[in-house]
Structures are given as structure tokens and as C-alpha cells.
Design a protein around this motif. Structure first.
Motif, PDB file in Angstrom:
ATOM      1  N   CYS B 145       0.832  -1.206   0.000  1.00 38.18           N
ATOM      2  CA  CYS B 145       0.000   0.000   0.000  1.00 38.18           C
ATOM      3  C   CYS B 145       0.869   1.260   0.000  1.00 38.18           C
ATOM      4  O   CYS B 145       0.503   2.277  -0.589  1.00 38.18           O
ATOM      5  N   GLU B 146       2.016   1.164   0.664  1.00 37.62           N
ATOM      6  CA  GLU B 146       2.914   2.318   0.641  1.00 37.62           C
ATOM      7  C   GLU B 146       3.439   2.565  -0.773  1.00 37.62           C
ATOM      8  O   GLU B 146       3.596   3.712  -1.189  1.00 37.62           O
ATOM      9  N   ARG B 273      -0.279  17.296 -13.073  1.00 36.29           N
ATOM     10  CA  ARG B 273       1.091  17.323 -12.557  1.00 36.29           C
ATOM     11  C   ARG B 273       1.195  18.042 -11.227  1.00 36.29           C
ATOM     12  O   ARG B 273       2.135  17.822 -10.463  1.00 36.29           O
ATOM     13  N   LEU B 274       0.220  18.903 -10.954  1.00 41.14           N
ATOM     14  CA  LEU B 274       0.292  19.709  -9.739  1.00 41.14           C
ATOM     15  C   LEU B 274      -0.331  19.030  -8.511  1.00 41.14           C
ATOM     16  O   LEU B 274      -0.217  19.515  -7.399  1.00 41.14           O
ATOM     17  N   LEU B 275      -0.993  17.895  -8.738  1.00 47.86           N
ATOM     18  CA  LEU B 275      -1.656  17.232  -7.614  1.00 47.86           C
ATOM     19  C   LEU B 275      -0.623  16.659  -6.650  1.00 47.86           C
ATOM     20  O   LEU B 275       0.493  16.302  -7.036  1.00 47.86           O
ATOM     21  N   ASP B 276      -1.015  16.582  -5.376  1.00 50.63           N
ATOM     22  CA  ASP B 276      -0.187  15.869  -4.403  1.00 50.63           C
ATOM     23  C   ASP B 276      -0.687  14.436  -4.364  1.00 50.63           C
ATOM     24  O   ASP B 276      -1.699  14.133  -3.760  1.00 50.63           O
ATOM     25  N   ARG B 277       0.028  13.544  -5.054  1.00 47.33           N
ATOM     26  CA  ARG B 277      -0.500  12.199  -5.232  1.00 47.33           C
ATOM     27  C   ARG B 277      -0.113  11.235  -4.134  1.00 47.33           C
ATOM     28  O   ARG B 277      -0.677  10.139  -4.048  1.00 47.33           O
ATOM     29  N   LYS B 278       0.863  11.597  -3.299  1.00 51.79           N
ATOM     30  CA  LYS B 278       1.429  10.585  -2.397  1.00 51.79           C
ATOM     31  C   LYS B 278       0.556  10.396  -1.171  1.00 51.79           C
ATOM     32  O   LYS B 278       0.889  10.759  -0.057  1.00 51.79           O
ATOM     33  N   GLN B 279      -0.577   9.778  -1.408  1.00 53.75           N
ATOM     34  CA  GLN B 279      -1.563   9.562  -0.357  1.00 53.75           C
ATOM     35  C   GLN B 279      -2.510   8.454  -0.770  1.00 53.75           C
ATOM     36  O   GLN B 279      -2.518   8.007  -1.915  1.00 53.75           O
TER      37      GLN B 279
END
Lengths: 374, 454
Positions: B145-146, B273-279
């Protein structure tokens, strides 16, 4: 470390151990046509007991997640419930609510007159108890027929729970441990092999069904039951019900819940998957489409009405928008395309004889929409 | 234990045999994968040639069949559009193998995130239980999941050829359509798992229309292949839209690959490209939509019956493609019985790579090969250079959706004529395959058991 022998969740969901179910998959009981091959009998019975319990678990899954309101479901489940996939919960919901709707319309038509329901292969079905609560003042004469293993288990569950047996009798509910049948003024559990109804002759008449009323309006219900039998056997069974147990002039109807469309890719896969479990569905091939189901009902003599709709249609057309929204909100359902496929491959077909026009079934089901074509 | 070099190759060998690797190796692998993925943008740049794949869903043996049909890594470049896990028996082995291949050949394989690469979904649909069962704890699930949180949200394929180099495969039996001559610009080719040609569609040739019409084409689908006009050529900026094989000036727009589809919150790729995807995948918002949405025969946007994401119509796709200089959106997410489905005049395609999904649906699977246009300077064709590459070409699905001419008219009135001058799409070769033979699974005790209502 664990190796690849460990089964996947889905396998457990099915609740099947080994491949010896011989004609009985998971689900509600599939009618009282028991094992016939001696040496397999014990194994088959075991498998059937397992599948029947699994069916109860499916119902519990639906109840616990809020799909269905059924306080009795968990009383028949002896195993801890397993959460089913959303797609299966949704399918179970559509199936149960479709049949509920047809039965509700029947019971609320001329509510003061007595009505009879015969449920074939009822297994752990809770419908009688739910109807008792919903229609406390309606005279309902209920019969379930299943093979002895299922009826015995059901009686034990009923015996164990006051919530259940107080629905059957005011006095003490007494059964002996080996008992497989139960007869009471409103609820009857008959234990025998349904195929006996097809092989009866003048010398060996079909079994006596205590408390069966020959003349009150009667609804016969086959949820995934008759589909496992040969076409001619089913016709003979229906004839026995409609002309022997019931007087030929008695208003009568049959509700079928069965798969359809055996010939497309999904249907072919279903047939081959079930075949690997020794499950064969003879009537599926005989009545592949909705139109065949309707024609079949007429062949049985149910000529005053014969209708059919697949479960996809039923979800779309029978379930109110508000209820759809409620059900859709219960679980996130990602398997939409698969759900569509699954629902399109099961149907409800219902047919009746009642003299037409103002007959009880004609009245009850006048406004229940069926699907075009097929 | 380190999982570099030969250890990694050993892990790959073990996973190819469908045997899980030890927990400590999984931890190491996931750590390495995260290091690699964190360097990738939300939208990964990928050069053609590349083979685009849809949902896998833990159907390990079918993934092996996919590699057999499409070529092995690293000989073939792959782009997997998510949904590696859940539903099938072997989510763990499938995902870890893909991850190993990613770490071993980072430039040869691209993995983007599907809606099932999520903690919440995997606890409902099987991957969590599978990890628990196979390792006795949820650690491996947690490591995976990480990694999911670091997967890119999309990919942008550039340098794809506008027409295919014809395969020299035989024509499949029982095919009764005209197969256009190999001298034509081949826009679409559909091959079966044996490499036999099931369908071929040429642009701007006499034979194309007969082939198209006999392959149950429809007016909307065939409209983009009207003979090129100066204005069409002008828009594409190449003047070479009808050029023959081997042109080096073909200029197809880029191909956006995303698991689900578009979002009303996203009108340019730069916004992705601007999204914070690390979630974890959120329940709503742009990131959720990219992973959950579906194209549909509607105008504009609609509510999704899935409870997440949106439905979007042809007008949305065409606007987005035009604005972002795209010729095609490739996405997965929806089961299609024929393995792939082009919609909206071939401006979007669904690719589905899990045959006989859930061992129950009876569908075939497909992968989409895009060739290189030869303009990537200094690009060296790899050993399997016979796949894709080469010419110039166009578009049309053999099983295009039921979009009618009305859509075309509506669009031109709503968007003006210029909106119709979409870029030439890439030449597309679909390889269609069925589920791996039962005996190849070698698991008689674990025969897939699909649920039915019995």
C-alpha cells in the motif's frame, strides 16, 4: 512461510470444500431431491449442509450491511458470517426483493381471504417468519418442501430460538431429534424428494401433504430449485401440484427464479464453471430466454398470465429511485459491468391460472411490469 | 537482505513461477520501488513503442499469457494502467512480479495507479485477505500500500507512429472481411493470440471502407477517415496525414494513459502534474476522478453509478484532447467483453487485460501496441523491433461504441469546426487473447470457483 496452496478469499466466500457437491451449489436449498448414489450420500449430504449454511451466511451478509431487513436470517446461520462481495449482496437484494414484491401483491389482494404458499427447496429461507410479522392478520397457509437433511436442520434452528418457534405455535414447540417434518395450522415442513412427485402412479401415489388445502389460492415458489431437474420431471411435478394436490379449478401460480442466457460468453462460462462442480441446469438449456420461460409457464397450464423479467430490468424498473439510492449507498460497488452481466443472466418468471379478469393473481399482478421481448 | 542485482533476478524467477517471495524481500523491494517511483512525476513521460495494458486483477496466469502474447520484458516496453490487485487468486504474485520488473527494468515498464491500488478497496476486494493468508500478517499488504501511494496517476506517450508496419502474420480463419493491402496506411490491426490477423483497417485507401463497413463500423467512427483536406492537414501541422508507410514526419498527438478517465477539476495535463498524489486515494477530488471515472454516451458530465468519479461524454473528451494536443486517451477500469472498445470517434479507448474476468465473465482480453514514429533521434530499435513501429496511419475500432452521426453534428455546432480537427491518432495494434489454459495453472486443488446465485 505460506505457499501458493492457500486459497483465495473468493474460494472461502463460496464456502465450498472439495468438489463433491454433486448438483448442489451454494444457495438456498435446492429442493427435496436427495442424493441417490449410496456411497456418495454422506459426502453429498455434508456438502449440502455446508451449502445450505453458506446460503444462510449470504443472507446474513445482506442483513448486516443493511440490504435486507430480516431479523431471522442470523438464527439459521450456524457459522460466523462472511462479508460477501458487494456485487453478490446487490444480486441477493434484487432477487429477494423481486420475489417479496410478487408475494406482497398476492397477500394484499383480498386480504381477508386465506392464501397458500408452497416453497420448493426452501432450505434456510426465512420468508414464512417475515410474512408472519408483516401480515399478522392474513390467513397464510405455508408449506416448505425440502429433503430431510435440510428440514431436520431447520427444525433444530426453530427449536433453538423462541423468536422462531413462537411464530409457529402458542404451545410448547416439541420435536424429537430425528424429526424431519413438522405440521401446524399455518406452517408445514415436508421432507421428501421432489422427484417422487414425477414418478407417482396409481399404485404409488405421491406423498400425502398434511394440511395442504386443495382449494384456496396457491402460490408455488421455486427459487433455484426446479432448474436442477430434467424438463420432463419438472413438468410432471408441476402437473402433480396443479392437478392432484390442488383441485384443477383452484387459482394457482408459479414463481420461478432461475438463470437464463446460457449461450453467450458469460452463460457458457457459467455452465462450464458449474459443470466442474457437477452442477447441471437442464431447464436452463430448455428455456434459455424470457420468452421461453413465459411459454413454459403456459405449458404447465398457467394460461391466465405468464410474465418474465431479468434481474437487471427488475433493479431498474421495480426498485424505486429512493430505494435504489439507499441500496447503492450501502457499499461502494466497483464491479458495475460484472454486476450488469450477472443480473442479466437471472430472471424471475411468474405465471398463473385464476379464470383471468378479476381472479386473485390477475388482480395482484396486473401492474407488475414485465420485460419486453426475449 | 538486499534485493539488488542477482537477488532481484532470483526474485523475478521465483515470482514468475507464481511463488511469493519472503517478507523481508518484499520490504526491500517495496523500499526500492518507492525510491524509484518518487522520482516520477504524476504524469510519466513514455516513448513509443510501448504496449498498453489494462486491468490485471491478480490473474497471474493470464498475466503470463499477456507476456507470451505481447512479448517478454525487457524486449517489449509495457505500460500497465493499474488495477493489478484484487479479485483474482494471485494479486500478490502479480503485483510483486510487476514491481520487480519495474525495479529491474525501470525504463521498460511503467506502472500507474488504479482505483484498486488503495487501502480501502483492497480490504473489500481480496488483496488484504490474500496477504494475510499468505504471510500470516498484514505487513506485506502494508508495504504494498505504501508503494501504491507513490504510483503515478497517468502517463503521456509520445513519438507514436500514425500507422502500423503491417505484420506478416497469416490471416485468421473464419475472417470474412476484406483485409486491406499491406501497402495501405494501416491504422488499426487486431491480432489474435497466435498473431493471426483478425481485422485490419487502413486509412485513405479504397479497401478501407469495405473493410470498415463489414466490420460493423458506424458513421461516426468512419467520419475521421474522410479524405484529408488541406485544413485537416493544416491543423495536424504535418501535411503528411495521408503519407505512406515509413514517413518520418508523422505527427500524432500524445496519448494520455490513465486508469479511469477525466475529472471536471482537470482541464489540462499540467493540472494533473500539480496534484499531491502521495496519499491514499481520496473519496473525491481530481485524483479520485482520474482513477474512477468512465466515458459514457452523455453530454458533458454525469454522476457515476460507482459512487466515485464521474461519467463524461464525447464533448468532454474532444475538448480535453484538443486543448492538450492529444490524439487519444487510453484507459482501463471497465470490463469490455471484446477486450478493447474505442469510443467517441476513437478519441478514447478502453483496454481490458483480464480475460475471463473473475473466472466468470467469459470475456477476452486485449493489449494495445503503439509503434514508434521513427523521429526519436538516435532511438535504437530493440530485439523485438518487428512489433509496431514504422509508418503513419489512423483510427477506428472494430467494436466502436454505438455513437452516431448525431454526436458529430452536435460537436461541430457546439465547438465549432476547428474542434473536429483532432490530431491523427496513433496506429493501433490490438492483440486479443483468452484466459490461460486451465492446465497451465497447475492448481487442481484450487480450481477457480466463481460465485453464482444457486
Amino acid at each position: 512461510m505460506a505457499d501458493s496452496q492457500i486459497p483465495h478469499l473468493k474460494a472461502l466466500l463460496g464456502g465450498r470444500r472439495g468438489g463433491l457437491s454433486r448438483g448442489r451449489g451454494r444457495g438456498r436449498g435446492r429442493g427435496g431431491f436427495g442424493a441417490s448414489h449410496g456411497e456418495h450420500e454422506a459426502i453429498v449430504d455434508d456438502a449440502v449442509r455446508g451449502t445450505d449454511q453458506d446460503a444462510a451466511g449470504s443472507r446474513v451478509s445482506c442483513v448486516e450491511l443493511g440490504y435486507l431487513d430480516d431479523p431471522y436470517a442470523k438464527l439459521f446461520a450456524t457459522r460466523p458470517s462472511t462479508r460477501r462481495l458487494p456485487l453478490l449482496n446487490r444480486g441477493s437484494y434484487v432477487r429477494t426483493s423481486a420475489i417479496d414484491l410478487l408475494i406482497d401483491r398476492f397477500l394484499t389482494t383480498s386480504p381477508s381471504s386465506p392464501k397458500q404458499i408452497i416453497s420448493l427447496g426452501a432450505g434456510t429461507d426465512t420468508r414464512y417468519f417475515r410474512l408472519r410479522d408483516k401480515y399478522p392478520n392474513t390467513h397464510i397457509l405455508y408449506h416448505e418442501i425440502d429433503f430431510p437433511m435440510n428440514t431436520a436442520a431447520k427444525l433444530i434452528s426453530i427449536h433453538q430460538h423462541a423468536q422462531l418457534h413462537t411464530k409457529l405455535t402458542e404451545s410448547t414447540f416439541n420435536i424429537v431429534p430425528t424429526q424431519t417434518s413438522y405440521y401446524a395450522p399455518s406452517y408445514n415442513l415436508h421432507s421428501f424428494d421432489l422427484r417422487a412427485l414425477a414418478t407417482s402412479t396409481a399404485e404409488t401415489p405421491p406423498p400425502h401433504l398434511p394440511n395442504l388445502d386443495r382449494s384456496i389460492p396457491t402460490l408455488i415458489l421455486s427459487e433455484m430449485c426446479l432448474v436442477y431437474l430434467p424438463v420432463t420431471t419438472v413438468s410432471a411435478i408441476m402437473s402433480t401440484f396443479l392437478n392432484h394436490y390442488l383441485s384443477p379449478s383452484t387459482p394457482a401460480s408459479l414463481i420461478l427464479y432461475e438463470p437464463i442466457l446460457p449461450q453467450d460468453a458469460f452463460g457458457r462460462t457459467m455452465i462450464s464453471n458449474l459443470a466442474t462442480r457437477n452442477i447441471h441446469l437442464p431447464t436452463l438449456h430448455a428455456y434459455p430466454e424470457l420468452g421461453d420461460q413465459r411459454a413454459r409457464l403456459r405449458q404447465y397450464g398457467l394460461t391466465d398470465g405468464s410474465r418474465a423479467a431479468d434481474n437487471h430490468f427488475i433493479w431498474k424498473e421495480w426498485v424505486s429511485e429512493g430505494e435504489k439510492e439507499r441500496v447503492a449507498g450501502l457499499e461502494m460497488l466497483d464491479e458495475l459491468e460484472e454486476l450488469d452481466l450477472l443480473l442479466r443472466h437471472y430472471c424471475v418468471a411468474w405465471g398463473w391460472r385464476d379464470g383471468g379478469a378479476n381472479g386473485v393473481f390477475s388482480t395482484a399482478w396486473r401492474d407488475v411490469g414485465e420485460q419486453d421481448g426475449g | 537482505m538486499s534485493i539488488g542485482g542477482s537477488d532481484l533476478d532470483r526474485a523475478i524467477t521465483q515470482l514468475r513461477a507464481c511463488r511469493p517471495i519472503p517478507e523481508n524481500q518484499v520490504r526491500e523491494l517495496c523500499y526500492k520501488a518507492r525510491e524509484l517511483l518518487i522520482e516520477e512525476g504524476n504524469v510519466v513521460g513514455v516513448d513509443a513503442p510501448v504496449t498498453i495494458c489494462g486491468d490485471i486483477h491478480g490473474q497471474f496466469h493470464d498475466l503470463m499469457e499477456l507476456f507470451r502474447v505481447g512479448g517478454d520484458v525487457p524486449d517489449t516496453n509495457y505500460l500497465f494502467m493499474g488495477d493489478f490487485v484484487d479479485r483474482g487468486f494471485y494479486s500478490l504474485e502479480s503485483f510483486l512480479l510487476l514491481l520487480c520488473l519495474k525495479v529491474r527494468y525501470p525504463d521498460r515498464i511503467t506502472l500507474i495507479r488504479g482505483n484498486h491500488e488503495s487501502r480501502q478497496i483492497t480490504t473489500v476486494y481480496g488483496f488484504y485477505d490474500e496477504c494475510l493468508r499468505k504471510y500470516g500478517s498484514a505487513n506485506v499488504w502494508r508495504y504494498c500500500c505504501e508503494v501504491f501511494d507513490y504510483l503515478a496517476l497517468g502517463a503521456l506517450v509520445t513519438g507514436a507512429a500514425t500507422s502500423l508496419t503491417p505484420t506478416d502474420g497469416p490471416i485468421a480463419e473464419n475472417i470474412n472481411i476484406d483485409i486491406p493491402d499491406v501497402d495501405c496506411d494501416i491504422e488499426i490491426e487486431t491480432l489474435n493470440a497466435q498473431g493471426e490477423i483478425m481485422y485490419r483497417y487502413a486509412r485513405n485507401s479504397d479497401s478501407q471502407s469495405s473493410a470498415a463497413s463489414q466490420a460493423n463500423s458506424n458513421p461516426a467512427s468512419s467520419s475521421p477517415i474522410a479524405p484529408p483536406t488541406p485544413s485537416l492537414a493544416g491543423v495536424t501541422g504535418t501535411g503528411a496525414t495521408s503519407s505512406a508507410n515509413g514517413s518520418t514526419r508523422n505527427d500524432t498527438g500524445a496519448i494520455l494513459c490513465v486508469h479511469g478517465g477525466l475529472s471536471p477539476l482537470i482541464d489540462t495535463i499540467d493540472k494533473i502534474r500539480l496534484l499531491d498524489r502521495k496519499q491514499e486515494v481520496p473519496h473525491e477530488g481530481a485524483m479520485c476522478d482520474l482513477l474512477w471515472s468512465d466515458p459514457d454516451e452523455i453530454d458533458g458530465w454525469g454522476l457515476s453509478p460507482r459512487g466515485a468519479g464521474f461519467l463524461f461524454g464525447a464533448d468532454i473528451v474532444k475538448c480535453f484532447n484538443h486543448k492538450n494536443d492529444l490524439s487519444l486517451i487510453a484507459r482501463a477500469h471497465q470490463l469490455v467483453m471484446e477486450g478493447f472498445k474505442e469510443m467517441f470517434e476513437s478519441t478514447i479507448v478502453t483496454v481490458w487485460s483480464a480475460p475471463n474476468y473473475c473466472y466468470r465473465c467469459g470475456n477476452v482480453a486485449a493489449i494495445l501496441e503503439l509503434g514508434e514514429d521513427g523521429s526519436n533521434g538516435g532511438f535504437v530499435r530493440r530485439s523485438n523491433g518487428d512489433r509496431g513501429g514504422g509508418g503513419g496511419g489512423w483510427v477506428l475500432g472494430s467494436n466502436a461504441g454505438p455513437n452516431g452521426t448525431g454526436e458529430n453534428r452536435r460537436l461541430s455546432s457546439v465547438l465549432g469546426d476547428s474542434m473536429q480537427r483532432t490530431r491523427d491518432g496513433p496506429g493501433r495494434r490490438y492483440r486479443v487473447f483468452e484466459a490461460a489454459p486451465q492446465d497451465s495453472r497447475g492448481m487442481p486443488a484450487k480450481k477457480p470457483v466463481a460465485d453464482y446465485f444457486l
